[in-house]
Structures are given as C-alpha cells and as structure tokens.
Write a protein that holds these residues in place. Sequence first.
Motif, PDB file in Angstrom:
ATOM      1  N   ASP A 174      51.378 -19.407 -13.220  1.00  0.00           N
ATOM      2  CA  ASP A 174      51.809 -18.328 -12.332  1.00  0.00           C
ATOM      3  C   ASP A 174      50.940 -18.259 -11.081  1.00  0.00           C
ATOM      4  N   LEU A 175      49.630 -18.447 -11.259  1.00  0.00           N
ATOM      5  CA  LEU A 175      48.723 -18.440 -10.110  1.00  0.00           C
ATOM      6  C   LEU A 175      49.038 -19.587  -9.155  1.00  0.00           C
ATOM      7  N   VAL A 176      49.308 -20.751  -9.721  1.00  0.00           N
ATOM      8  CA  VAL A 176      49.619 -21.925  -8.895  1.00  0.00           C
ATOM      9  C   VAL A 176      50.898 -21.704  -8.107  1.00  0.00           C
ATOM     10  N   LEU A 177      51.933 -21.207  -8.765  1.00  0.00           N
ATOM     11  CA  LEU A 177      53.210 -20.987  -8.090  1.00  0.00           C
ATOM     12  C   LEU A 177      53.072 -19.931  -6.998  1.00  0.00           C
ATOM     13  N   SER A 178      52.299 -18.888  -7.266  1.00  0.00           N
ATOM     14  CA  SER A 178      52.079 -17.853  -6.256  1.00  0.00           C
ATOM     15  C   SER A 178      51.346 -18.420  -5.047  1.00  0.00           C
ATOM     16  N   ALA A 179      50.321 -19.236  -5.303  1.00  0.00           N
ATOM     17  CA  ALA A 179      49.561 -19.839  -4.210  1.00  0.00           C
ATOM     18  C   ALA A 179      50.438 -20.777  -3.385  1.00  0.00           C
ATOM     19  N   THR A 185      54.657 -20.402   3.078  1.00  0.00           N
ATOM     20  CA  THR A 185      54.914 -19.434   4.143  1.00  0.00           C
ATOM     21  C   THR A 185      54.017 -19.697   5.344  1.00  0.00           C
ATOM     22  N   LYS A 186      52.763 -20.099   5.071  1.00  0.00           N
ATOM     23  CA  LYS A 186      51.841 -20.413   6.165  1.00  0.00           C
ATOM     24  C   LYS A 186      52.326 -21.625   6.968  1.00  0.00           C
ATOM     25  N   THR A 187      52.870 -22.627   6.275  1.00  0.00           N
ATOM     26  CA  THR A 187      53.375 -23.797   7.005  1.00  0.00           C
ATOM     27  C   THR A 187      54.584 -23.425   7.857  1.00  0.00           C
ATOM     28  N   GLN A 188      55.407 -22.521   7.349  1.00  0.00           N
ATOM     29  CA  GLN A 188      56.560 -22.070   8.123  1.00  0.00           C
ATOM     30  C   GLN A 188      56.114 -21.268   9.346  1.00  0.00           C
ATOM     31  N   SER A 189      55.069 -20.453   9.168  1.00  0.00           N
ATOM     32  CA  SER A 189      54.534 -19.683  10.297  1.00  0.00           C
ATOM     33  C   SER A 189      53.968 -20.599  11.367  1.00  0.00           C
ATOM     34  N   GLU A 217      61.650 -25.068  -7.416  1.00  0.00           N
ATOM     35  CA  GLU A 217      62.456 -23.878  -7.143  1.00  0.00           C
ATOM     36  C   GLU A 217      61.691 -22.864  -6.294  1.00  0.00           C
ATOM     37  N   THR A 218      60.392 -22.755  -6.529  1.00  0.00           N
ATOM     38  CA  THR A 218      59.577 -21.771  -5.813  1.00  0.00           C
ATOM     39  C   THR A 218      59.478 -22.094  -4.325  1.00  0.00           C
ATOM     40  N   ILE A 219      59.299 -23.364  -4.041  1.00  0.00           N
ATOM     41  CA  ILE A 219      59.119 -23.738  -2.637  1.00  0.00           C
ATOM     42  C   ILE A 219      60.416 -24.234  -1.995  1.00  0.00           C
ATOM     43  N   LEU A 220      61.505 -24.202  -2.792  1.00  0.00           N
ATOM     44  CA  LEU A 220      62.819 -24.645  -2.290  1.00  0.00           C
ATOM     45  C   LEU A 220      62.719 -26.020  -1.658  1.00  0.00           C
TER      46      LEU A 220
END
Length: 225
Positions: A174-179, A185-189, A217-220
């Motif tokens: 869960d920690l890995v997927l959250s990170a 999101t940072k790469t998209q920003s 699935e998390t990072i699409l």
Amino acid sequence: MNRTVDAGKTLLVEGPASVKLIAGRSNVLGAPVPKDIGIIVRRGRTIPFETDETSIFDVVMGENSSVDEVSGTTIPESWTTAADEVVHYNGPCIVLVIGDTDSGKTTLSTFLVNSALKLGLKTALIDADLGQADLGPPTTIGMTVLTDFIMDPFTIKTRDAHFIGLTNPDGSTDLVLSALAKLKTKTQSASAEFTVINTDGWVEGDEAARFKVSMSETILSSAVI
C-alpha cells in the motif's frame, strides 16, 4: 590502457573501471559518449560501449574488473522493437518495466529513456526498486525529470523521493502504490511526455502478480514491458 575498437563492435566494461573516449564515435544504450570525459563504471555493473566508427578508448581497470569485446550490439532486437513502439505512443506515455531480480530492468529502463530523449520528448524516470535503488537510497522510491541522456541512473540527481523503509515490497504494498501515485502526479506536473517506471524484482507467486497488476492500474500505465 588504450583500446582500439573497430566500427560495429561493442566494448563491454565491468566495473570498477573508468572509460574515456579518445577518438571516434560511441554510444551507451543510445546515449552518445562525450570525448575526453571519464565515465565511471561501478563495481558489479557492466556498461556496453557501442562503436559507430573505429574508436579509441582509455580504460583504467580496478580490482576484479574486466573488459571484453563482441561483434555487433548487445541490445536485444526485442528491446529495440518495444522501445520504438512506446516512444511513438499517441500522447503522454507511462511504461512499467517488470522483471525478476538482475534480469536487466535498469538497463532496459535506461535504453527506453534515451530512446525517448532522442526524439526530444520530455522524459521522467521513477525508480521503484526498493532493494537496488539507483535514484535515492535503498528503501525509497525516487523520481527525476531528465534533461540529458543517461548511462547509469545512479549518477542522476533525484528530484523527489518517498521513504518506504523496507527493501522488499512484500508487506508494504500500500505504501509503494501510494508513493507511485504521488510521484506520477509529480511527473505530470512537470509536463513529462514519457515516463519509465523501473520496478522491484518480486515477480514469483500470485501475491506478486496481484501487486504488479495493482501497480499498472494505479499509475494507469500505457504499456508494460
């Protein structure tokens, strides 16, 4: 020692060593090798110096290092085919690289990054291999946005990182997927057009398979290699 390598051959240098291109043209995993600048090959790593023309290298060997010469390229045709497909993806692309420990994931990730940079794509790299991290210390997941070709991700400055605290994702999924979600999101920003995510070597068993599916699935992800 100076080593002359004919065009179309590859000089394989296993570290610890330092390699300097004196004359000719060479590339490492698609990255042009600059002249007269020493390139450090870390202990336990092998870097392939492909020659575009007859080239002269100054190689300084360390303890237990080695140097070999082979004909042609060491990059598998399947890697070249996959890279060509993903860098021409229609729109921003996120590539998830999955494989067993020591299967070449970091080398493939480096090749993919350089393939994208050749096309002028704004490129990001996320290192999610907790046990063998190159971006940031072990037990962290690191990210960077690249401005130039790379030969070894270990030499690149980390832009952001998240502490997980374990060298194995089992028990911290869960920690890995959250990170990963936060770093994506940072790469998209940062307006990254092409992102490569290098993963850990946990691939055996149903739980590992479910974890890797959750990653995708998390990072699409646009593609999984």
